[in-house]
Write an enzyme that holds these catalytic residues in place. Sequence first.
Site, PDB file in Angstrom:
ATOM      1  N   SER A 235      28.321  97.051 130.663  1.00  0.00           N
ATOM      2  CA  SER A 235      27.035  97.718 130.861  1.00  0.00           C
ATOM      3  C   SER A 235      26.694  98.573 129.635  1.00  0.00           C
ATOM      4  O   SER A 235      26.614  98.056 128.525  1.00  0.00           O
ATOM      5  CB  SER A 235      27.080  98.554 132.142  1.00  0.00           C
ATOM      6  OG  SER A 235      25.790  98.997 132.495  1.00  0.00           O
ATOM      7  N   ASP A 361      20.411  89.655 136.958  1.00  0.00           N
ATOM      8  CA  ASP A 361      20.887  91.035 136.907  1.00  0.00           C
ATOM      9  C   ASP A 361      19.759  91.981 137.311  1.00  0.00           C
ATOM     10  O   ASP A 361      18.693  91.994 136.680  1.00  0.00           O
ATOM     11  CB  ASP A 361      21.370  91.365 135.490  1.00  0.00           C
ATOM     12  CG  ASP A 361      22.176  92.652 135.417  1.00  0.00           C
ATOM     13  OD1 ASP A 361      21.788  93.624 136.090  1.00  0.00           O
ATOM     14  OD2 ASP A 361      23.185  92.686 134.695  1.00  0.00           O
ATOM     15  N   HIS A 390      24.893  92.680 138.762  1.00  0.00           N
ATOM     16  CA  HIS A 390      25.275  93.550 137.655  1.00  0.00           C
ATOM     17  C   HIS A 390      26.745  93.925 137.780  1.00  0.00           C
ATOM     18  O   HIS A 390      27.144  94.671 138.684  1.00  0.00           O
ATOM     19  CB  HIS A 390      24.409  94.815 137.650  1.00  0.00           C
ATOM     20  CG  HIS A 390      24.658  95.708 136.480  1.00  0.00           C
ATOM     21  ND1 HIS A 390      24.296  95.376 135.190  1.00  0.00           N
ATOM     22  CD2 HIS A 390      25.256  96.924 136.388  1.00  0.00           C
ATOM     23  CE1 HIS A 390      24.632  96.343 134.368  1.00  0.00           C
ATOM     24  NE2 HIS A 390      25.240  97.295 135.059  1.00  0.00           N
TER      25      HIS A 390
END
Length: 566
Positions: A235, A361, A390
């Site tokens: 991320s 996502d 995600h």
Amino acid sequence: MDSSVSDTSNAVSPYQILFTSLSLIPLSHLLSALFIVFFIFLYKFFEIHFLHDFFHAFAGDRVSIVASDADFYQSVVSKCRILHGRFSSTPWLCSPHLQTIFLSIVGKCPPVSYKRQLFRVPDGGTIALDWLRGSDVKCDGYDVNVSTSDNEKIPTVIVIPGLTSDSTAAYIKHLAFRIAKRGWNVVVSNHRGLGGISLTSERVYNAAWTEDIRRVVGHIHSQHPEVPLFVVGTSIGANVLVKYLGEDGANVPISGAAAICSPWDLLICDRFINRRLVQGFYNKALADGLQGFALLHQSNLSRLTEWESIKKSRSVRDFDNYATRILANFETVDAYYRHASSSTYVGNVAVPLLCISALDDPLCTKEAIPWDECRTNRNVVLATTPHGGHLAFYEGITASSMWWARAVDEFLGVLHSSPYISVIKQMQKTRAPTPSFSIDQGPYVSVLEDGMVTAVGDEPTDDTVQDMPNQETTNVSTDDEVILDKEEADHDRKNDQLEIYEEKNTTPATTPVRKCTDCLARWSGRSVWLLAYIAVLTTWPMVRPALSLFFKKRDKNPATGGSRKR
């Protein structure tokens, strides 16, 4: 006329006919129709793909791979069985939102026990390094496969967590446990202020700050220079990793890396999570997490930021506006997002890099993926899946495995055993420093208040300093004075190197330039005459008729007087 008026007055309303017709339909049928409409709404709203998986017998979808270099593909990527297979999500988690929510709330993960090491950086900040060694993974129900001997240099994998995450996150434990099962060492580099560590400096981590990972990598490499070093970012950590690799180019002491679910372009992702209703829930959840982080360090942040506005933040953009951009010295939030986006740096990555993203996502939209930049870089392989959410990618009936963790573990293992890694090391030794693609590091033009324009060169900033000393202690006991003295010595050393560089800067390539400048210097004394010559040439078309007219009149007057005398 009277009959037509009476017919109009006695006409039945169409709504009354509609309600009468609906009343004749059984209530069970109406409820069934309402349930079907509601189910279709939820199916589309939560992007459920159960019917798609069902009609494909839950075989999953193939992974799309983008790789431009033939040698890299044949030596490494072609041998990654998981990347060339299919990803089939857990049947009862057949939605990116269900996958992401399950990861955040439930987060099933293997038991992991870290050994903590505190790392103090010269600006006073403290970073918690949580180590998990292959010899420490001995749990019931899990088979430990130690593939390296004691005499062999055991590879080390550095993991960078995502936003407000630390080593206790479920996805971090999945990855750390799987890599440790291989017999490798894993170290999770927690962000400042996370992992139960207080903020010991005014610097707070953000998506654009790469100095911390640069120092951690440099420290671990200096302790064990012969150990293969890999880095995995997730991320926001993936964005920081790619930006760091792009800034330093070939001057990174790592053998390979992986970026999972990177936002790539923070400006596009910011527009994305503020565009749809379902993304608004994620936006609020992330803002609450950032507010919780700020409350943990209220004593420091309350005097550095707009504290009252932080407590009222309802989105990530609000928090970045009242806290992040101020701490990072950016004028606007958009300026911070543009500077932090790693999509402008991926073209300069000089080590093997695996990038994994899910096209559904809910946080990092596929619109931000730099497809062309990844395709043109020979060191980058981009793997995308239609589903996964995600950082989730849960697979299997029990959702006990994460697909991307298996893919990264296999990729790093194949890369380490491949002869291609020796080519990368040789390139790192021989390649010259490569400039970054960031426009913020290049020359720019400064317009002053009085209208004067001045050209400004590359000025070093905190984000671009690379040659700083590394400090590490088992406990937080580093003396600030020692760090300051080392920084001053390092500054003097840089000045000496700059003087040596200026003395030795005369090369065969610069000789013609010096000759030209010498010629210009010799001609500078004749500049006045040169300007006069140019002035005569440019004004001659106007001067010549005037002179000819003047001399013509002078010749004409004497001739006329002589004839009269005759």
